[in-house]
Scaffold this active site. Structure first.
Site, PDB file in Angstrom:
ATOM      1  N   ASP A 132      94.168  40.887  23.829  1.00  0.00           N
ATOM      2  CA  ASP A 132      95.483  41.119  23.211  1.00  0.00           C
ATOM      3  C   ASP A 132      95.776  42.612  23.072  1.00  0.00           C
ATOM      4  OD1 ASP A 132      93.657  41.717  21.202  1.00  0.00           O
ATOM      5  OD2 ASP A 132      94.636  40.516  19.650  1.00  0.00           O
ATOM      6  N   GLU A 133      94.757  43.461  23.291  1.00  0.00           N
ATOM      7  CA  GLU A 133      94.964  44.904  23.094  1.00  0.00           C
ATOM      8  C   GLU A 133      95.928  45.491  24.130  1.00  0.00           C
ATOM      9  OE1 GLU A 133      91.395  47.058  22.012  1.00  0.00           O
ATOM     10  OE2 GLU A 133      90.472  45.221  21.259  1.00  0.00           O
ATOM     11  N   TYR A 156      90.502  51.739  27.075  1.00  0.00           N
ATOM     12  CA  TYR A 156      90.062  50.355  27.319  1.00  0.00           C
ATOM     13  C   TYR A 156      91.258  49.451  27.576  1.00  0.00           C
ATOM     14  CZ  TYR A 156      88.765  45.537  26.101  1.00  0.00           C
ATOM     15  OH  TYR A 156      88.622  44.169  26.098  1.00  0.00           O
ATOM     16  N   LYS A 160      92.456  47.363  30.965  1.00  0.00           N
ATOM     17  CA  LYS A 160      92.628  45.898  31.006  1.00  0.00           C
ATOM     18  C   LYS A 160      94.075  45.556  31.388  1.00  0.00           C
ATOM     19  CE  LYS A 160      90.031  43.055  30.096  1.00  0.00           C
ATOM     20  NZ  LYS A 160      88.965  42.340  30.875  1.00  0.00           N
TER      21      LYS A 160
END
Ligand code: NAD
Ligand code: TYD
Length: 348
Positions: A132-133, A156, A160
């Site tokens: 969800d980040e 990060y 993603k």
């Protein structure tokens, strides 16, 4: 017999997914591909290493020649892709490692799958596990849905997000059958003690300070890892082609409240005076670019696939703490060697 490639199956979430697939699908042959980085550990899946429908392959997804050869040799029917560099703090000190594994590694898998499947996509599936980040941060209110715009803030989450976009692009451009899920923070057994919950469990056991970043008012939604593995099983088998599913625990906690709860449960389990672990709480310098709040709207996966979390946070935390308390050797092994250097660099 279908051949399914699971990547990152020696890591935290991957080990739970591999076990589930090996045990629940005797008509699949499961190949677990993992580079065994600091986060990968064969002890996590020692109980299934001799299963007849299971093969472990040590290898790096960044190595395109190796990946192409592996796909050529085994002609996989499906891919469940979890291998990644996964820790935000490490992405701040070494962002390129995240581009290599999370972006280039994912590209290598996409290219190999596209090549062997190009004549017939029927029955094939590339399942990309994400976070969800990628949606960035929420304010005090609101939830991430599948249509929330991507707005990643950390190296990060940027890596993603990039890999999610490439998976979608391969679906649109080449017709590659794919599905993606974006999940909130997981916790549970086998979690490497660099993330909040296992790091704090380890520190409480060892009477070490509990380094809370900033004012501790950051909020995360926590999901027990076995519930995520069950969701992954459902999405892989029943999720729609070219669809995205958000997975979450309906379980938001401010870090400081979570840490206090953890301290109190640990005091009880370790027979320590109530409140003694809370004294270890130490506020430290904040993480740069720290996202204030993550929270998931998991209505779609609930409505379409009937999934919801099965474990309450209290049950999940108890199970997790019990696992760490009865797996002291695992904890000692993963915190020896390189871990001490990482810890010193990150926290001193
Ligand atoms: P982890 O760091 O515990 O495990 C990652 C695994 O990938 C390790 O076994 C490691 O050896 C392997 N790996 C790393 N680089 C590799 C490479 N180049 N080639 C082959 N293998 C490699 O991670 P995790 O927490 O289990 O996360 C798994 C996946 O789920 C990741 O894609 C992550 O982005 C995603 N995710 C994690 C969470 C979470 O809370 N942990 C939440 C949502 C999504
Ligand atoms: P983490 O477990 O690293 O997951 P993520 O950053 O992917 O959400 O961190 C969870 C929350 O805990 C996050 O707000 C950062 C905070 N945190 C600390 O306060 N101290 C720590 O030592 C760590 C590792 C995290």
């Amino acid at each position: 017999m279908k051949k399914i490639l699971i990547t990152g199956g020696a890591g935290f979430i991957g080990s739970h997914v591999v076990r589930r697939f090996v045990q629940n699908y005797p008509d699949y042959h499961i190949f677990n591909l993992d580079a065994l980085t600091y986060a990968g550990n064969l002890e996590n899946i020692a109980d299934i290493e001799n299963a007849p429908n299971y093969t472990f392959v040590k290898g790096d997804i960044v190595d395109a020649d190796f990946i192409n050869q592996l796909f050529n040799e085994h002609r996989f029917d499906g891919v469940v892709h979890l291998a990644a560099e996964s820790h935000v703090d490490r992405s701040i000190t070494d962002p390129l490692a995240f581009v290599k594994t999370n972006v280039i590694g994912t590209m290598n898998l996409l290219n190999a799958a596209k090549t062997i499947w190009k004549d017939n996509f029927d029955g094939k599936r590339f399942y990309h596990i994400s976070t969800d980040e990628v949606y960035g941060t929420l304010g005090e209110t609101g939830l991430f849905t599948e249509t929330t715009a991507y707005d990643p803030n950390s190296p990060y989450s940027a890596s993603k997000a990039s890999s999610d976009h490439f998976v979608r692009a391969y679906g649109e451009t080449y017709g590659l059958p794919y599905v993606i899920s974006n999940c909130s923070n997981n916790y549970g057994p086998n979690h490497f003690p660099e993330k909040l919950i296992p790091l704090f469990i380890n520190n409480i056991i060892n009477h070490k300070p509990l380094p809370v970043y900033g004012d501790g008012k950051y909020t995360r939604d926590w999901l027990f890892v076995e519930d995520h593995a069950r969701a992954i099983d459902l999405v892989f088998h029943q999720g729609g082609n070219h669809e995205t599913y958000n997975i979450g625990g309906f379980n938001e906690w401010q870090n400081i409240d979570l840490v206090k709860l953890l301290c109190d449960i640990m005091d009880r389990k370790l027979g320590r005076d109530t409140g003694s672990s809370r004294e270890l709480i130490t506020y430290v310098k904040d993480r740069p670019g720290h996202d204030l709040r993550y929270a998931i709207d998991a209505t779609k996966i609930n409505r379409e696939l009937g999934w919801k979390p099965s474990v309450t946070f209290e049950e999940g935390l108890e199970k997790t703490i019990d696992w760490y308390l009865s797996n002291g050797d695992w904890l000692a092994n993963v915190t020896s060697g390189e871990y001490a250097n990482y810890y010193k660099k990150q926290y001193s």
